[in-house]
Design a protein around this motif. Structure first.
Motif, PDB file in Angstrom:
ATOM      1  N   MET A 134      -3.306   7.446   5.176  1.00 40.67           N
ATOM      2  CA  MET A 134      -3.324   6.853   3.851  1.00 40.67           C
ATOM      3  C   MET A 134      -4.211   7.715   2.960  1.00 40.67           C
ATOM      4  N   ASN A 135      -3.692   8.096   1.817  1.00 40.27           N
ATOM      5  CA  ASN A 135      -4.493   8.910   0.900  1.00 40.27           C
ATOM      6  C   ASN A 135      -5.268   8.007  -0.065  1.00 40.27           C
ATOM      7  N   LEU A 136      -6.105   8.605  -0.879  1.00 39.08           N
ATOM      8  CA  LEU A 136      -6.981   7.853  -1.780  1.00 39.08           C
ATOM      9  C   LEU A 136      -6.174   7.006  -2.765  1.00 39.08           C
ATOM     10  N   GLN A 137      -5.113   7.547  -3.313  1.00 40.64           N
ATOM     11  CA  GLN A 137      -4.298   6.784  -4.273  1.00 40.64           C
ATOM     12  C   GLN A 137      -3.675   5.566  -3.607  1.00 40.64           C
ATOM     13  N   GLN A 138      -3.170   5.726  -2.395  1.00 39.50           N
ATOM     14  CA  GLN A 138      -2.583   4.596  -1.672  1.00 39.50           C
ATOM     15  C   GLN A 138      -3.642   3.533  -1.385  1.00 39.50           C
ATOM     16  N   LEU A 139      -4.821   3.970  -1.012  1.00 37.81           N
ATOM     17  CA  LEU A 139      -5.909   3.040  -0.750  1.00 37.81           C
ATOM     18  C   LEU A 139      -6.296   2.270  -2.013  1.00 37.81           C
ATOM     19  N   GLU A 140      -6.369   2.955  -3.147  1.00 43.02           N
ATOM     20  CA  GLU A 140      -6.666   2.289  -4.419  1.00 43.02           C
ATOM     21  C   GLU A 140      -5.574   1.289  -4.776  1.00 43.02           C
ATOM     22  N   ASN A 141      -4.332   1.629  -4.514  1.00 46.84           N
ATOM     23  CA  ASN A 141      -3.220   0.706  -4.787  1.00 46.84           C
ATOM     24  C   ASN A 141      -3.334  -0.549  -3.932  1.00 46.84           C
ATOM     25  N   VAL A 142      -3.654  -0.387  -2.660  1.00 48.66           N
ATOM     26  CA  VAL A 142      -3.828  -1.535  -1.769  1.00 48.66           C
ATOM     27  C   VAL A 142      -4.996  -2.389  -2.238  1.00 48.66           C
ATOM     28  N   GLU A 143      -6.103  -1.756  -2.588  1.00 49.74           N
ATOM     29  CA  GLU A 143      -7.274  -2.491  -3.071  1.00 49.74           C
ATOM     30  C   GLU A 143      -6.930  -3.306  -4.319  1.00 49.74           C
ATOM     31  N   ASN A 144      -6.220  -2.706  -5.251  1.00 49.34           N
ATOM     32  CA  ASN A 144      -5.826  -3.421  -6.473  1.00 49.34           C
ATOM     33  C   ASN A 144      -4.899  -4.590  -6.165  1.00 49.34           C
ATOM     34  N   GLU A 145      -4.009  -4.405  -5.214  1.00 49.97           N
ATOM     35  CA  GLU A 145      -3.062  -5.454  -4.847  1.00 49.97           C
ATOM     36  C   GLU A 145      -3.764  -6.640  -4.188  1.00 49.97           C
ATOM     37  N   LEU A 146      -4.850  -6.379  -3.476  1.00 53.24           N
ATOM     38  CA  LEU A 146      -5.516  -7.429  -2.710  1.00 53.24           C
ATOM     39  C   LEU A 146      -6.661  -8.116  -3.452  1.00 53.24           C
ATOM     40  N   GLN A 147      -6.793  -7.878  -4.744  1.00 47.22           N
ATOM     41  CA  GLN A 147      -7.841  -8.517  -5.538  1.00 47.22           C
ATOM     42  C   GLN A 147      -7.493  -9.984  -5.777  1.00 47.22           C
ATOM     43  N   PHE A 148      -8.493 -10.856  -5.672  1.00 50.97           N
ATOM     44  CA  PHE A 148      -8.308 -12.269  -5.977  1.00 50.97           C
ATOM     45  C   PHE A 148      -8.380 -12.482  -7.490  1.00 50.97           C
ATOM     46  N   GLU A 149      -7.491 -13.306  -8.021  1.00 51.79           N
ATOM     47  CA  GLU A 149      -7.582 -13.676  -9.430  1.00 51.79           C
ATOM     48  C   GLU A 149      -8.717 -14.675  -9.616  1.00 51.79           C
ATOM     49  N   THR A 150      -8.875 -15.580  -8.675  1.00 51.24           N
ATOM     50  CA  THR A 150      -9.996 -16.516  -8.642  1.00 51.24           C
ATOM     51  C   THR A 150     -10.460 -16.616  -7.197  1.00 51.24           C
ATOM     52  N   PHE A 151     -11.722 -16.974  -7.004  1.00 51.13           N
ATOM     53  CA  PHE A 151     -12.242 -17.138  -5.651  1.00 51.13           C
ATOM     54  C   PHE A 151     -13.418 -18.105  -5.726  1.00 51.13           C
ATOM     55  N   THR A 152     -13.156 -19.342  -5.341  1.00 49.87           N
ATOM     56  CA  THR A 152     -14.153 -20.399  -5.440  1.00 49.87           C
ATOM     57  C   THR A 152     -14.947 -20.518  -4.141  1.00 49.87           C
ATOM     58  N   ASN A 153     -15.977 -21.336  -4.175  1.00 52.29           N
ATOM     59  CA  ASN A 153     -16.729 -21.625  -2.955  1.00 52.29           C
ATOM     60  C   ASN A 153     -15.826 -22.255  -1.902  1.00 52.29           C
ATOM     61  N   GLU A 154     -14.918 -23.111  -2.334  1.00 51.06           N
ATOM     62  CA  GLU A 154     -13.977 -23.730  -1.404  1.00 51.06           C
ATOM     63  C   GLU A 154     -13.055 -22.689  -0.779  1.00 51.06           C
ATOM     64  N   ASP A 155     -12.611 -21.711  -1.565  1.00 55.93           N
ATOM     65  CA  ASP A 155     -11.791 -20.618  -1.035  1.00 55.93           C
ATOM     66  C   ASP A 155     -12.573 -19.840   0.017  1.00 55.93           C
TER      67      ASP A 155
END
Length: 55
Positions: free
Chosen positions: A1-22
């Motif tokens: 996996m190259n740096l661009q692919q890793l950045e794409n995966v990181e961006n895809e896996l970001q939470f829009e919200t993340f509460t204490n319950e989550d």
């Protein structure tokens, strides 16, 4: 996996919200998985650049 692919995966896996319950739900799911599969867990939490590591 190259740096661009890793950045794409990181961006895809970001939470829009993340509460204490989550966080609790995710943590409990990981603990259950680890227990069922005899695995160890390592947690790293970053808040305002402070790091807390525990086993």
């Amino acid at each position: 996996m190259n740096l661009q692919q890793l950045e794409n995966v990181e961006n895809e896996l970001q939470f829009e919200t993340f509460t204490n319950e989550d966080a609790l739900s995710l943590g409990m799911t990981l603990i259950d998985y680890a227990k069922e599969n005899n695995k160890a867990l390592l947690r790293e939490k970053n808040i305002n650049e402070a790091k807390d590591r525990s086993l």
